[in-house]
Write a protein that holds these residues in place. Structure first.
Motif, short mmCIF file in Angstrom:
data_model
loop_
_atom_site.label_atom_id
_atom_site.label_comp_id
_atom_site.label_asym_id
_atom_site.label_seq_id
_atom_site.Cartn_x
_atom_site.Cartn_y
_atom_site.Cartn_z
N ALA A 86 0.81 -1.09 -0.10
CA ALA A 86 0.01 -0.05 0.08
C ALA A 86 0.84 1.17 0.01
O ALA A 86 0.54 2.26 -0.69
N PHE A 87 1.83 1.32 0.67
CA PHE A 87 3.02 2.41 0.69
C PHE A 87 3.78 2.78 -0.45
O PHE A 87 3.51 3.65 -1.16
N ALA A 88 3.86 1.40 -1.27
CA ALA A 88 4.56 1.60 -2.46
C ALA A 88 3.58 2.20 -3.73
O ALA A 88 3.91 3.17 -4.47
N LEU A 89 2.44 1.70 -3.42
CA LEU A 89 1.37 2.21 -4.30
C LEU A 89 1.08 3.76 -4.01
O LEU A 89 0.81 4.44 -4.83
N THR A 90 1.11 4.16 -3.03
CA THR A 90 0.82 5.53 -2.56
C THR A 90 1.74 6.42 -3.12
O THR A 90 1.49 7.48 -3.60
N ASP A 92 3.76 5.69 -5.64
CA ASP A 92 3.23 5.64 -7.02
C ASP A 92 2.22 6.66 -7.49
O ASP A 92 2.55 7.41 -8.64
N LYS A 93 1.40 6.65 -6.70
CA LYS A 93 0.14 7.69 -6.79
C LYS A 93 0.59 9.21 -7.06
O LYS A 93 -0.01 9.91 -7.85
N PHE A 94 1.46 9.43 -5.85
CA PHE A 94 1.94 10.82 -5.67
C PHE A 94 2.84 11.06 -7.21
O PHE A 94 2.56 12.20 -7.63
N ASP A 137 1.98 11.09 -17.03
CA ASP A 137 2.65 10.57 -18.26
C ASP A 137 3.93 9.79 -17.70
O ASP A 137 4.54 8.97 -18.47
N ALA A 138 4.17 9.69 -16.32
CA ALA A 138 5.39 9.33 -15.86
C ALA A 138 5.21 7.70 -15.85
O ALA A 138 4.36 6.95 -15.78
N LYS A 139 6.52 7.04 -16.22
CA LYS A 139 6.46 5.64 -16.06
C LYS A 139 6.87 5.07 -14.73
O LYS A 139 7.96 5.52 -14.20
N LEU A 140 6.12 4.30 -14.20
CA LEU A 140 6.25 3.90 -12.92
C LEU A 140 7.12 2.70 -12.66
O LEU A 140 7.36 1.90 -13.71
N GLY A 141 7.93 2.57 -11.55
CA GLY A 141 8.88 1.51 -11.54
C GLY A 141 8.26 0.05 -11.60
O GLY A 141 8.81 -0.93 -11.72
N CYS A 174 1.37 -0.65 -12.60
CA CYS A 174 0.40 0.10 -11.56
C CYS A 174 -0.20 1.23 -12.35
O CYS A 174 -1.33 1.53 -11.92
N SER A 175 0.28 1.90 -13.44
CA SER A 175 -0.36 3.01 -14.09
C SER A 175 -1.87 2.93 -14.25
O SER A 175 -2.56 3.71 -13.88
N THR A 176 -2.08 2.15 -15.08
CA THR A 176 -3.41 1.86 -15.68
C THR A 176 -4.31 1.60 -14.40
O THR A 176 -5.50 2.23 -14.54
N ASN A 177 -3.87 0.77 -13.42
CA ASN A 177 -4.80 0.84 -12.14
C ASN A 177 -5.04 2.00 -11.30
O ASN A 177 -6.27 2.11 -10.95
N LEU A 178 -4.09 2.43 -11.26
CA LEU A 178 -4.21 3.71 -10.48
C LEU A 178 -4.90 4.90 -10.97
O LEU A 178 -5.41 5.66 -10.12
N ALA A 179 -4.81 4.93 -12.39
CA ALA A 179 -5.64 5.80 -12.79
C ALA A 179 -6.97 5.71 -13.50
O ALA A 179 -7.75 6.48 -13.56
#
Length: 196
Positions: free
Chosen positions: A24-28, A30-32, A39-43, A52-57
């Motif tokens: 959850a912390f890593a996803l948080t 990434d959301k920031f 357009d950032a490419k997440l790790g 994660c990008s598609t799901n978070l957005a």
């Protein structure tokens, strides 16, 4: 209710809570990053299917009007605290176990919904989300079987016997559920073709 201290359950709750909280912390984080630069490419973005990008957005990424990782940051602390309390010798009343089970039931239903949304609607598998799922599923099963074993659902010996019999099968039942999810993902998304 049985007063034996459930040490294996306590240890598992601590581990699951810590792992779930880290996801959850890593996803948080990434959301920031995504909020600063959409357009950032997440790790955790490996390819078009796994990231994660598609799901978070997505709309599903904020099902209650705020980013889902906040739910994890809040809720994964609970099993850690309960696990530590159990190791310290705490004894909880029936209503507490039923409330804990209800919380895990809600979490398991939410995870089941996220899984179906990821596979059938968003068509993207988020690694950190999957780590959360992999902690929620056995946690829900273990708590359910423990609550049955305690007799919290009723005084009948049948429920206690079922809980006692099933708690040792938690890893195998979890594995069967994981395989089912993997098969559904493969059939719908052809995951293997996107990995290699």
């Amino acid at each position: 209710m049985d007063n034996a201290r459930p040490v294996p359950l306590a240890i598992f709750l601590i581990i699951a809570g810590v792992v779930g909280w880290i996801a959850a912390f890593a996803l948080t984080l990434d959301k920031f990053i995504q909020l600063e630069n959409p357009d950032a490419k997440l790790g955790c973005d490996f390819n078009i299917l796994v990231g994660c990008s598609t799901n978070l957005a997505s709309e599903q990424g904020a099902v209650f009007g705020f980013p889902n990782p906040i739910i994890g940051l809040t809720c994964w602390v609970v099993p850690v605290v309960i696990g530590v309390a159990l190791l310290a010798g705490a004894r909880f009343p029936r209503w507490f176990w039923l409330a804990l089970w209800a919380g895990f039931l809600f979490g398991a239903c939410l995870v089941a919904w996220f899984i179906t949304q990821s596979i059938y609607v968003i068509s993207s598998l988020c690694p950190w989300c999957m780590l959360t799922w992999s902690m929620m599923i056995p946690s829900f099963l273990a708590v359910t079987f423990h609550v049955l074993r305690l007799g919290a659902f009723g005084r009948g010996t049948r429920a206690r016997s079922v809980g006692s019999a099933l708690i040792g099968w938690t890893p195998l039942i979890t594995l069967v559920i994981f395989v089912l999810i993997a098969v559904l993902a493969q059939l719908r998304l052809d995951v293997i073709a996107h990995i290699f």
